[in-house]
Enzyme design. Structure first.
Site, PDB file in Angstrom:
ATOM      1  N   CYS A 172     -15.365  24.098  -8.437  1.00 20.02           N
ATOM      2  CA  CYS A 172     -16.469  22.896  -8.530  1.00 20.02           C
ATOM      3  C   CYS A 172     -17.321  22.756  -9.694  1.00 20.02           C
ATOM      4  O   CYS A 172     -18.013  22.779 -10.701  1.00 20.02           O
ATOM      5  CB  CYS A 172     -18.004  23.616  -7.879  1.00 20.02           C
ATOM      6  SG  CYS A 172     -18.122  23.628  -6.156  1.00 20.02           S
ATOM      7  N   HIS A 218     -20.762  23.060 -13.653  1.00 17.80           N
ATOM      8  CA  HIS A 218     -21.082  23.239 -12.577  1.00 17.80           C
ATOM      9  C   HIS A 218     -21.601  22.092 -12.384  1.00 17.80           C
ATOM     10  O   HIS A 218     -21.620  21.549 -12.606  1.00 17.80           O
ATOM     11  CB  HIS A 218     -21.311  24.949 -11.607  1.00 17.80           C
ATOM     12  CG  HIS A 218     -21.543  24.501 -10.438  1.00 17.80           C
ATOM     13  ND1 HIS A 218     -22.045  23.244  -9.858  1.00 17.80           N
ATOM     14  CD2 HIS A 218     -21.137  25.478  -9.282  1.00 17.80           C
ATOM     15  CE1 HIS A 218     -21.756  24.091  -8.282  1.00 17.80           C
ATOM     16  NE2 HIS A 218     -21.178  25.080  -8.590  1.00 17.80           N
ATOM     17  N   LYS A 272     -27.367  34.028  -4.941  1.00 14.60           N
ATOM     18  CA  LYS A 272     -26.536  34.985  -5.930  1.00 14.60           C
ATOM     19  C   LYS A 272     -27.055  36.387  -6.530  1.00 14.60           C
ATOM     20  O   LYS A 272     -26.409  37.091  -7.394  1.00 14.60           O
ATOM     21  CB  LYS A 272     -26.188  33.459  -6.864  1.00 14.60           C
ATOM     22  CG  LYS A 272     -25.231  32.235  -6.406  1.00 14.60           C
ATOM     23  CD  LYS A 272     -25.317  31.389  -7.521  1.00 14.60           C
ATOM     24  CE  LYS A 272     -24.573  30.397  -6.692  1.00 14.60           C
ATOM     25  NZ  LYS A 272     -22.515  30.234  -7.284  1.00 14.60           N
ATOM     26  N   GLN A 298     -25.451  32.071 -12.070  1.00  8.66           N
ATOM     27  CA  GLN A 298     -24.156  33.455 -12.912  1.00  8.66           C
ATOM     28  C   GLN A 298     -25.528  34.165 -13.277  1.00  8.66           C
ATOM     29  O   GLN A 298     -24.512  35.026 -13.566  1.00  8.66           O
ATOM     30  CB  GLN A 298     -23.277  32.503 -13.349  1.00  8.66           C
ATOM     31  CG  GLN A 298     -22.864  31.265 -12.528  1.00  8.66           C
ATOM     32  CD  GLN A 298     -22.204  32.247 -10.968  1.00  8.66           C
ATOM     33  OE1 GLN A 298     -21.847  33.303 -11.165  1.00  8.66           O
ATOM     34  NE2 GLN A 298     -21.943  31.344 -10.308  1.00  8.66           N
ATOM     35  N   ASP A 334     -28.816  26.927 -16.431  1.00  6.40           N
ATOM     36  CA  ASP A 334     -28.213  26.803 -15.173  1.00  6.40           C
ATOM     37  C   ASP A 334     -28.391  28.019 -14.974  1.00  6.40           C
ATOM     38  O   ASP A 334     -27.199  29.163 -15.908  1.00  6.40           O
ATOM     39  CB  ASP A 334     -26.884  26.065 -14.931  1.00  6.40           C
ATOM     40  CG  ASP A 334     -26.768  26.288 -13.643  1.00  6.40           C
ATOM     41  OD1 ASP A 334     -27.188  27.157 -13.082  1.00  6.40           O
ATOM     42  OD2 ASP A 334     -25.534  25.660 -13.395  1.00  6.40           O
TER      43      ASP A 334
END
Length: 417
Positions: free
Chosen positions: A373, A132, A235, A212, A209
């Protein structure tokens, strides 16, 4: 939902879970809503919505410094949320949990604070090619300031990160490896355990990260041994505007403050300032108190459901959707890594993704279109973007049936007429 209702369910039942999410029970353009944009943001259970209402109705006050009952109640719930998040990801201690505005700010904090104090000319930062933008641009910004450089870890055309190429890129000039746990654009689940080990083998740090991953996978940061793990509340069934930076305490202690202001100080004078201890050193100003408390409610909710059952259900949804996509002429899947979760990204022959998305919306089916993104991986694949249907445990096979019924109608309108 009351706290008494937040009991662990003995078996996963998607239809029962759907009742906890009021937004799902509406019509859009005269059609029952099918929400398949979960990679952008998940919907909120009633317990999370109620936590926000309860704070503003009963406890609204600033935290930590008030000498009255409202402040005490707000502070207790605020700090309890930190404990809940630490337990959810198995952090060693709650002070390793820093509140931010989201994944993007968490990465910016590490890049600016750690990067400015540790990077020097010639240092290298390795970032996977499917990241991203939030896990690319902050590193580019600090690299430009410090004379370091950012290099992309190759990713195959199926969306699999090339570990062999990563190994060849490693030497003692690598100071940081930044990689997503799950790709938002392709759904690939990266081998983060091996990536962390490879980073440490050359003395580098590793930031994962997890934006997700948090709604799909159970995360244990101590087992991963990652140095930083970042994610967003919105999220994982919490509110927007709240994020988490997990960092190993020793590393966070050595990092300078990211912003100045109230709460992050110990003493202030014009002759000099001393800074507060963790985690407050990185939490300048009044935070999103209601949002943090609501994130705590989201953690309670996640802990109340059958996570193993939810993971199996989501995998069944992905396999069911993939099978329908492969059976439909003119559909090309984008991202077919062996291990994936939550995302069906695809193109429809003879159409532009944005046109497909618009026609799906008219039929009550919410998806996302564009480059998500993640422009570098789209450029590598030679495509402008995709249609992305992203799933969550409150989705059902009936939702996927509706998606493909809508796709057939969109194809008839865009291609066959």
């Amino acid at each position: 939902m009351s706290e008494a209702a937040l009991v662990t369910r003995t078996a996963f039942d998607a239809e029962q879970v759907r009742k906890d999410f009021p937004i799902l029970h509406q019509e859009v353009h005269g059609k029952p809503l099918v929400y398949l944009d979960n990679a952008a943001t998940t919907q909120k259970p009633e317990a999370v919505i109620q936590a926000i209402v309860d704070y503003y109705r009963n406890d609204n006050s600033n935290v930590h410094r008030g000498a009255h009952a409202l402040a005490e109640r707000a502070t207790e719930k605020f700090e309890n949320a930190r404990v809940k998040v630490a337990q959810l990801i198995n952090a060693a201690e709650p002070r390793e949990i820093i509140w931010t505005r989201g994944t993007s700010e968490s990465i910016n904090l590490v890049a600016a604070s750690w990067g400015r104090s540790q990077l020097k000319a010639g240092d290298r930062i390795l970032v996977s090619a499917m990241e991203h933008h939030s896990n690319i641009v902050p590193w580019q910004m600090i690299a430009e300031q410090m004379g370091a450089r950012v290099e992309a870890i190759p990713v195959g055309s199926d969306g699999t990160l090339d570990l062999s190429a990563l190994r060849e890129m490693l030497d003692d000039s690598v100071r940081m490896i930044a990689c997503g746990h799950v790709s938002n654009a392709l759904g690939s689940v990266n081998p983060v355990e091996e990536i962390v080990q490879l980073a440490h083998s050359v003395g580098a740090l590793c930031l994962i990260d997890g934006a997700q991953a948090m709604s799909h996978l159970r995360v244990d940061v101590q087992a991963l041994d990652c140095d930083f793990y970042v994610f967003s509340a919105h999220k994982m069934f919490g509110p927007t505007g709240v994020g988490v930076l997990y960092g190993k305490a020793a590393i966070l202690e050595a990092m300078p403050p990211y912003q100045g202001g109230g709460e992050m100080i110990e003493t202030v004078s014009f002759s000099g300032t001393t800074y507060n201890q963790l985690p407050y050193k990185f939490e300048a100003g009044t935070p999103d108190i209601a949002g943090v408390i609501a994130l705590g409610a989201a953690v309670d909710y996640l802990q109340s459901i059958d996570r193993e059952g939810a993971e199996r259900h989501e995998q069944d949804l992905l396999e069911y959707a993939e099978a329908k996509a492969r059976a439909m002429p003119g559909i090309t899947l984008v991202g077919t890594a062996a291990r994936r979760t939550g995302v069906l990204s695809f193109l429809m022959e003879g159409t532009h993704p944005s046109d497909v998305g618009m026609l799906l919306d008219q039929q009550g089916v919410a998806v996302r279109t564009g480059n998500h993104c993640a422009q570098p991986i789209m450029d590598q694949l030679g495509i402008p973007g995709t249609v992305r249907a992203s799933f969550c445990f409150y989705n059902t096979r009936a939702d996927i049936d509706r998606l493909f019924e809508a796709l057939i109608k969109a194809k008839q309108f865009l291609v066959e007429e």
